[in-house]
Design a protein around this motif. Structure first.
Motif, PDB file in Angstrom:
ATOM      1  N   LEU A  39      29.746  43.484  70.840  1.00 41.77           N
ATOM      2  CA  LEU A  39      30.620  43.821  69.714  1.00 41.77           C
ATOM      3  C   LEU A  39      29.950  44.818  68.777  1.00 41.77           C
ATOM      4  O   LEU A  39      30.599  45.749  68.271  1.00 41.77           O
ATOM      5  CB  LEU A  39      31.003  42.545  68.958  1.00 41.77           C
ATOM      6  CG  LEU A  39      31.958  41.588  69.676  1.00 41.77           C
ATOM      7  CD1 LEU A  39      32.135  40.306  68.875  1.00 41.77           C
ATOM      8  CD2 LEU A  39      33.317  42.259  69.898  1.00 41.77           C
ATOM      9  N   GLN A  40      28.651  44.602  68.531  1.00 40.37           N
ATOM     10  CA  GLN A  40      27.920  45.537  67.683  1.00 40.37           C
ATOM     11  C   GLN A  40      27.854  46.924  68.322  1.00 40.37           C
ATOM     12  O   GLN A  40      28.021  47.940  67.646  1.00 40.37           O
ATOM     13  CB  GLN A  40      26.505  45.009  67.422  1.00 40.37           C
ATOM     14  CG  GLN A  40      26.448  43.790  66.509  1.00 40.37           C
ATOM     15  CD  GLN A  40      25.042  43.254  66.334  1.00 40.37           C
ATOM     16  OE1 GLN A  40      24.134  43.612  67.085  1.00 40.37           O
ATOM     17  NE2 GLN A  40      24.853  42.375  65.362  1.00 40.37           N
ATOM     18  N   LYS A  41      27.632  46.956  69.640  1.00 42.24           N
ATOM     19  CA  LYS A  41      27.584  48.228  70.354  1.00 42.24           C
ATOM     20  C   LYS A  41      28.938  48.919  70.304  1.00 42.24           C
ATOM     21  O   LYS A  41      29.023  50.136  70.090  1.00 42.24           O
ATOM     22  CB  LYS A  41      27.167  47.981  71.800  1.00 42.24           C
ATOM     23  CG  LYS A  41      26.962  49.261  72.597  1.00 42.24           C
ATOM     24  CD  LYS A  41      26.461  48.940  74.000  1.00 42.24           C
ATOM     25  CE  LYS A  41      26.253  50.234  74.791  1.00 42.24           C
ATOM     26  NZ  LYS A  41      25.767  49.949  76.179  1.00 42.24           N
ATOM     27  N   GLU A  42      30.003  48.127  70.492  1.00 38.65           N
ATOM     28  CA  GLU A  42      31.354  48.690  70.430  1.00 38.65           C
ATOM     29  C   GLU A  42      31.665  49.227  69.034  1.00 38.65           C
ATOM     30  O   GLU A  42      32.256  50.297  68.876  1.00 38.65           O
ATOM     31  CB  GLU A  42      32.376  47.627  70.823  1.00 38.65           C
ATOM     32  CG  GLU A  42      33.813  48.140  70.867  1.00 38.65           C
ATOM     33  CD  GLU A  42      34.796  47.060  71.259  1.00 38.65           C
ATOM     34  OE1 GLU A  42      36.014  47.320  71.224  1.00 38.65           O
ATOM     35  OE2 GLU A  42      34.357  45.935  71.607  1.00 38.65           O
ATOM     36  N   ALA A  43      31.238  48.453  68.015  1.00 40.11           N
ATOM     37  CA  ALA A  43      31.468  48.893  66.632  1.00 40.11           C
ATOM     38  C   ALA A  43      30.704  50.184  66.340  1.00 40.11           C
ATOM     39  O   ALA A  43      31.220  51.089  65.676  1.00 40.11           O
ATOM     40  CB  ALA A  43      31.044  47.792  65.657  1.00 40.11           C
ATOM     41  N   VAL A  49      32.385  57.656  67.012  1.00 35.60           N
ATOM     42  CA  VAL A  49      33.585  58.443  67.317  1.00 35.60           C
ATOM     43  C   VAL A  49      34.300  58.829  66.030  1.00 35.60           C
ATOM     44  O   VAL A  49      34.725  59.977  65.849  1.00 35.60           O
ATOM     45  CB  VAL A  49      34.521  57.646  68.250  1.00 35.60           C
ATOM     46  CG1 VAL A  49      35.869  58.359  68.384  1.00 35.60           C
ATOM     47  CG2 VAL A  49      33.886  57.476  69.614  1.00 35.60           C
ATOM     48  N   ALA A  50      34.446  57.843  65.118  1.00 36.33           N
ATOM     49  CA  ALA A  50      35.117  58.112  63.845  1.00 36.33           C
ATOM     50  C   ALA A  50      34.352  59.165  63.047  1.00 36.33           C
ATOM     51  O   ALA A  50      34.957  60.064  62.447  1.00 36.33           O
ATOM     52  CB  ALA A  50      35.247  56.821  63.030  1.00 36.33           C
ATOM     53  N   TYR A  51      33.014  59.035  63.048  1.00 37.98           N
ATOM     54  CA  TYR A  51      32.199  60.016  62.319  1.00 37.98           C
ATOM     55  C   TYR A  51      32.342  61.406  62.935  1.00 37.98           C
ATOM     56  O   TYR A  51      32.463  62.399  62.212  1.00 37.98           O
ATOM     57  CB  TYR A  51      30.735  59.586  62.333  1.00 37.98           C
ATOM     58  CG  TYR A  51      29.799  60.600  61.706  1.00 37.98           C
ATOM     59  CD1 TYR A  51      29.740  60.751  60.322  1.00 37.98           C
ATOM     60  CD2 TYR A  51      28.986  61.414  62.490  1.00 37.98           C
ATOM     61  CE1 TYR A  51      28.899  61.679  59.738  1.00 37.98           C
ATOM     62  CE2 TYR A  51      28.143  62.347  61.919  1.00 37.98           C
ATOM     63  CZ  TYR A  51      28.099  62.480  60.544  1.00 37.98           C
ATOM     64  OH  TYR A  51      27.273  63.421  59.978  1.00 37.98           O
ATOM     65  N   SER A  52      32.345  61.459  64.277  1.00 39.60           N
ATOM     66  CA  SER A  52      32.498  62.748  64.960  1.00 39.60           C
ATOM     67  C   SER A  52      33.846  63.372  64.627  1.00 39.60           C
ATOM     68  O   SER A  52      33.942  64.576  64.387  1.00 39.60           O
ATOM     69  CB  SER A  52      32.362  62.559  66.479  1.00 39.60           C
ATOM     70  OG  SER A  52      31.079  62.084  66.817  1.00 39.60           O
ATOM     71  N   GLU A  53      34.889  62.534  64.613  1.00 40.96           N
ATOM     72  CA  GLU A  53      36.222  63.044  64.279  1.00 40.96           C
ATOM     73  C   GLU A  53      36.280  63.533  62.828  1.00 40.96           C
ATOM     74  O   GLU A  53      36.859  64.584  62.544  1.00 40.96           O
ATOM     75  CB  GLU A  53      37.266  61.952  64.509  1.00 40.96           C
ATOM     76  CG  GLU A  53      37.482  61.618  65.984  1.00 40.96           C
ATOM     77  CD  GLU A  53      38.464  60.479  66.178  1.00 40.96           C
ATOM     78  OE1 GLU A  53      38.888  59.883  65.145  1.00 40.96           O
ATOM     79  OE2 GLU A  53      38.812  60.188  67.330  1.00 40.96           O
ATOM     80  N   GLN A  54      35.680  62.759  61.928  1.00 44.99           N
ATOM     81  CA  GLN A  54      35.650  63.177  60.522  1.00 44.99           C
ATOM     82  C   GLN A  54      34.879  64.474  60.355  1.00 44.99           C
ATOM     83  O   GLN A  54      35.289  65.360  59.599  1.00 44.99           O
ATOM     84  CB  GLN A  54      35.022  62.074  59.659  1.00 44.99           C
ATOM     85  CG  GLN A  54      35.867  60.816  59.529  1.00 44.99           C
ATOM     86  CD  GLN A  54      35.158  59.716  58.762  1.00 44.99           C
ATOM     87  OE1 GLN A  54      34.012  59.878  58.349  1.00 44.99           O
ATOM     88  NE2 GLN A  54      35.816  58.584  58.595  1.00 44.99           N
ATOM     89  N   LEU A  55      33.753  64.587  61.078  1.00 42.46           N
ATOM     90  CA  LEU A  55      32.945  65.803  61.004  1.00 42.46           C
ATOM     91  C   LEU A  55      33.711  66.997  61.552  1.00 42.46           C
ATOM     92  O   LEU A  55      33.699  68.084  60.955  1.00 42.46           O
ATOM     93  CB  LEU A  55      31.642  65.600  61.792  1.00 42.46           C
ATOM     94  CG  LEU A  55      30.623  66.748  61.711  1.00 42.46           C
ATOM     95  CD1 LEU A  55      30.149  66.948  60.282  1.00 42.46           C
ATOM     96  CD2 LEU A  55      29.423  66.446  62.618  1.00 42.46           C
TER      97      LEU A  55
END
Length: 262
Positions: A39-43, A49-55
């Protein structure tokens, strides 16, 4: 003797039971730990992914701001300076000298600057809307006579009700698609249609070029990555259909809830 045997049996039974409980507890806590790690790895992956998209979104927005600034500077400063230079040089040349040779060159430079300026920051988008700006874009690409572009806007005036961010994203996507077709597809005809379907606005782009191999990653190129990133920014999706020798088709779907009318 029987009592001793019974006691030994009970001890063995207790030992086996204890061992089983310990093994079961070990397995339980191990699986629980593994699940927590997963779960930690998935999070962490989701966060990456979210950071890459935001960037990427921030980069695209920054690029648009820079394009607007450069386009404005080209139009207001360089374009105006060239126009003034043309006027000054026209005043210094007498009629007896005939038609100045510099005029066509300056006119060409002014036209080039204006074209680059409009490409960087299309003024028609804010002044006249997306439909007009797309017509202008398609006419520019078709002007050379190499590619015929058929644009059918079945959304009508609804195409101009897209908010500024959505309209700009669609314009940039069309720019990228046209550029890809000209550079790589070897197409002769392009068909672009807009229509409403399933409570969404749909845009299809289809060329009759050489297409792509079904085994290839159709979204892996830098151009397609930019297209998909721009679509994701406006909550839209892009479904690609292509095959070698069968042309290229992308269906862009913009859900109604993602459209903010003006």
């Amino acid at each position: 003797m029987q009592k001793v045997t019974d006691n030994i049996f009970l001890l063995v039974l207790f030992a086996m039971t204890g061992t089983f409980i310990l093994a079961a507890a070990f397995i339980f806590f191990f699986l629980k730990y593994q699940r927590r790690v997963a779960l930690q790895k998935e999070a962490m992956q989701k966060a990456e992914v979210a950071y890459s998209e935001q960037l990427l979104n921030a980069t695209l927005i920054s690029q648009e701001d820079e394009r607007k600034r450069i386009g404005r500077d080209l139009h207001d400063d360089v374009g105006a300076s060239l126009s003034n230079l043309k006027m000054i040089m026209a005043q210094t040349v007498t009629v007896a000298e005939g038609k100045p040779e510099y005029k066509p060159l300056i006119d060409k430079i002014i036209t080039t600057v204006r074209t680059i300026s409009h490409s960087l920051s299309p003024p028609g988008l804010e002044l006249f809307g997306l439909e007009y700006t797309l017509h202008e874009l398609f006419d520019g690409f078709a002007a050379g006579g190499v590619i015929a572009i058929d644009f059918q806007n079945n959304l009508g005036k609804e195409l101009d009700t897209l908010n500024d961010q959505t309209a700009l994203a669609i314009f940039r996507v069309m720019q990228e698609l046209l550029s890809n077709t000209v550079k790589h597809a070897g197409a002769k005809n392009i068909s672009i249609k807009t229509f409403a379907a399933d409570n969404a606005s749909v845009i299809t782009y289809h060329d009759d070029g050489k297409g792509m191999d079904n085994g290839a990653d159709k979204k892996n190129g830098m151009g397609m990555q930019n297209i998909m990133a721009r679509l994701k920014m406006i909550q839209a999706s892009g479904e690609i259909t292509t095959a070698e020798g069968k042309g290229f088709l992308i269906k862009i779907t913009i859900p109604q809830q993602a459209i903010v009318t003006v």
